[in-house]
Design an enzyme around this catalytic site. Structure first.
Site, short mmCIF file in Angstrom:
data_model
loop_
_atom_site.label_atom_id
_atom_site.label_comp_id
_atom_site.label_asym_id
_atom_site.label_seq_id
_atom_site.Cartn_x
_atom_site.Cartn_y
_atom_site.Cartn_z
N ARG A 139 23.13 29.13 55.34
CA ARG A 139 24.29 30.03 55.42
C ARG A 139 25.52 29.50 54.70
O ARG A 139 26.64 29.89 54.99
CB ARG A 139 24.62 30.36 56.88
CG ARG A 139 23.50 31.10 57.60
CD ARG A 139 23.93 31.58 58.97
NE ARG A 139 22.88 32.35 59.60
CZ ARG A 139 21.91 31.84 60.37
NH1 ARG A 139 21.90 30.53 60.60
NH2 ARG A 139 21.00 32.61 60.90
N LYS A 184 32.14 34.47 42.38
CA LYS A 184 31.16 35.55 42.34
C LYS A 184 29.80 34.95 42.00
O LYS A 184 29.65 34.26 41.00
CB LYS A 184 31.53 36.57 41.27
CG LYS A 184 32.50 37.65 41.72
CD LYS A 184 32.60 38.70 40.63
CE LYS A 184 33.51 39.83 41.04
NZ LYS A 184 33.57 40.86 39.97
N GLU A 242 35.23 37.26 26.32
CA GLU A 242 35.89 37.18 27.63
C GLU A 242 37.31 36.61 27.51
O GLU A 242 38.19 36.97 28.28
CB GLU A 242 35.06 36.32 28.59
CG GLU A 242 33.75 36.96 29.04
CD GLU A 242 33.92 38.01 30.12
OE1 GLU A 242 35.08 38.31 30.51
OE2 GLU A 242 32.90 38.55 30.58
N LYS A 293 42.81 33.94 35.41
CA LYS A 293 41.80 34.28 36.42
C LYS A 293 42.13 33.63 37.76
O LYS A 293 41.97 34.26 38.82
CB LYS A 293 40.41 33.85 35.97
CG LYS A 293 39.35 34.26 36.98
CD LYS A 293 37.97 34.42 36.39
CE LYS A 293 37.04 35.05 37.42
NZ LYS A 293 35.66 35.24 36.91
N GLU A 304 37.85 41.03 45.54
CA GLU A 304 37.88 42.19 44.64
C GLU A 304 38.12 43.49 45.41
O GLU A 304 37.38 44.46 45.28
CB GLU A 304 36.59 42.27 43.83
CG GLU A 304 36.75 43.15 42.59
CD GLU A 304 35.56 43.11 41.66
OE1 GLU A 304 35.01 44.18 41.38
OE2 GLU A 304 35.19 42.01 41.22
N ARG A 312 41.66 42.26 41.34
CA ARG A 312 40.60 41.49 40.70
C ARG A 312 39.65 42.36 39.89
O ARG A 312 39.03 41.90 38.92
CB ARG A 312 39.82 40.68 41.74
CG ARG A 312 38.75 39.79 41.11
CD ARG A 312 38.18 38.81 42.10
NE ARG A 312 37.11 38.03 41.50
CZ ARG A 312 36.53 36.99 42.07
NH1 ARG A 312 36.92 36.58 43.26
NH2 ARG A 312 35.55 36.35 41.47
N ASN A 329 37.09 43.28 35.24
CA ASN A 329 35.88 43.97 34.80
C ASN A 329 36.14 44.91 33.62
O ASN A 329 35.31 45.77 33.32
CB ASN A 329 35.29 44.77 35.96
CG ASN A 329 34.73 43.88 37.05
OD1 ASN A 329 33.98 42.96 36.79
ND2 ASN A 329 35.11 44.14 38.29
N HIS A 358 33.28 45.96 31.43
CA HIS A 358 32.02 45.59 32.05
C HIS A 358 31.20 46.78 32.53
O HIS A 358 29.97 46.69 32.60
CB HIS A 358 32.28 44.62 33.22
CG HIS A 358 32.66 43.25 32.78
ND1 HIS A 358 33.75 42.99 31.99
CD2 HIS A 358 32.09 42.03 33.03
CE1 HIS A 358 33.85 41.69 31.76
NE2 HIS A 358 32.86 41.09 32.38
N HIS A 409 27.64 46.41 31.21
CA HIS A 409 26.49 46.19 32.08
C HIS A 409 25.44 47.28 31.92
O HIS A 409 24.24 47.01 32.02
CB HIS A 409 26.94 46.12 33.55
CG HIS A 409 27.61 44.83 33.91
ND1 HIS A 409 28.29 44.65 35.09
CD2 HIS A 409 27.71 43.64 33.25
CE1 HIS A 409 28.77 43.42 35.14
NE2 HIS A 409 28.43 42.80 34.03
N HIS A 439 25.65 38.90 27.18
CA HIS A 439 26.72 39.41 28.04
C HIS A 439 28.05 39.53 27.32
O HIS A 439 28.73 40.56 27.42
CB HIS A 439 26.88 38.50 29.27
CG HIS A 439 27.96 38.95 30.20
ND1 HIS A 439 27.86 40.10 30.95
CD2 HIS A 439 29.18 38.43 30.47
CE1 HIS A 439 28.98 40.26 31.65
NE2 HIS A 439 29.79 39.25 31.38
#
Length: 359
Positions: A120, A142, A184, A226, A236, A240, A244, A247, A251, A264
């Site tokens: 966990r 993330k 990026e 960032k 997010e 935040r 993206n 993205h 994606h 990417h």
């Protein structure tokens, strides 16, 4: 050496500089227990894993294991995730163990997610070796996996306990991967910092030539942006999501190519131009703003158009499953020109369809 602090409930530091992968003090400082697992891939491990192993084993009593995965996006799947967990089991890793993610974004995401799940949640140190990972995926916590249905649909927020970005690793980075990371970097200028965008336009040649000073400046400015955003919005729920930018389109392209076409950073470059052109179509920004962004990305050797053979309707279907989509429909990060990005919900699908068709 540059150090940037990420605040919040679980603060940590990003350290940027040469030689960090052999710095035993820096590597061991976040480690609390008797077990350390280095997760890397077949491209990076032969170059740098031994250096990290030797540094970690300078602490008496620390049991160090290695898990080397196949290189490439296809490793960011459940079978390789299970391999990392089994490596932790074989090591006998306890709750105070630490995972060291040595590699690019795939390794960082996968190792981070395994860290979030083992017992966990155990500590993870990010050791990014690609420019893209240094300025984006290693910072912010993330983590996740890809499914056939889309990218990063399974995952967790699990902040690292440290990020050590050794800029020496950029010397062995393939040119294509360097360019992908620069996509990026451009993103930070596009969404919030026009001065940075101006600086990038003036330093294209130095960055492509792998100039150490220029890259350190680009990495530190990107990480500072960032870090500030992640500190304010760790899960997010608002600001935040601006990270993206590009993205949602990117994606969809990546998934539709089954992760075997553009990488990417390349799909993010295409996606940012599409987001800028969609913004112009919706009357939010000028066409000239999109042209300027496309010109900069092309100077970095990045693609700015959808690869041939992709069906706009298939891409649209992918975007409906994007994590940013809501019950009200498609949600995009768009802009009102450089430095002024915003989140727009309920975007008209016909406008998206027309943008895809024109690209």
């Amino acid at each position: 050496m540059i150090s940037i602090d990420v605040g919040g409930a679980k603060p940590y530091a990003i350290r940027i500089g040469a030689g960090l992968l052999g710095d035993a003090d820096a590597l061991l400082a976040p480690s609390r227990g008797r077990h350390a697992l280095i997760v890397s891939d077949a491209n990076v491990a032969p170059l740098y894993a031994r250096r990290v192993v030797d540094a970690l084993r300078s602490r008496d009593g620390l049991v160090v294991g290695e898990c080397v995965l196949p290189a490439g996006e296809e490793s960011k799947r459940l079978p390789q995730f299970e391999r990392v967990l089994q490596s932790l089991a074989d090591l006998g890793a306890t709750r105070d163990a630490c995972v060291y993610a040595l590699g690019g974004g795939v390794v960082g995401d996968l190792a981070g997610f395994a860290s979030a799940c083992w017992m966990r949640g155990i500590d993870c140190v990010q050791l990014p070796t690609s420019l893209l990972a240094m300025v984006d995926s290693s910072v912010g916590g993330k983590t996740g996996l890809d499914l056939d249905a889309g990218k990063n649909l399974v995952g967790a927020f699990h902040p690292p306990v440290a990020v050590l970005a050794d800029t020496d690793t950029l010397r062995t980075l393939p040119v294509r991967e360097l360019r992908a990371g620069l996509a990026e970097v451009v993103k930070y200028g596009a969404i919030r910092d026009t001065d940075f965008l101006d600086w990038l336009e003036q330093n294209v040649d130095a960055l492509l030539a792998n100039d150490g000073d220029a890259l350190a400046e680009a990495i530190s400015r990107s990480c500072a942006h960032k870090a500030a955003i992640v500190e304010r919005d760790p899960f997010e729920r608002g600001e935040r999501a601006l990270l993206n930018f590009g993205h949602t389109f990117g994606h969809a392209i990546e998934a539709e190519q089954a992760y075997t076409g553009l990488n990417h950073g390349e799909v993010v470059a295409v996606g940012m131009v599409l987001a800028a052109r969609l913004s112009a179509r919706l009357g939010m920004a000028a066409d000239a703003d999109a042209d300027r962004l496309a010109d900069l990305l092309e100077r970095f050797g990045l693609p700015v158009a959808i690869p041939p053979g992709l069906d706009p309707e298939a891409l649209l279907a992918r975007m409906r499953l994007d994590k940013k989509a809501t019950a009200s429909g498609l949600r995009f990060v768009l802009w009102r020109g450089p430095g002024r990005a915003e989140i727009v919900a309920g975007v008209d699908e016909n406008s998206v369809r027309a943008t895809l068709a024109s690209a």
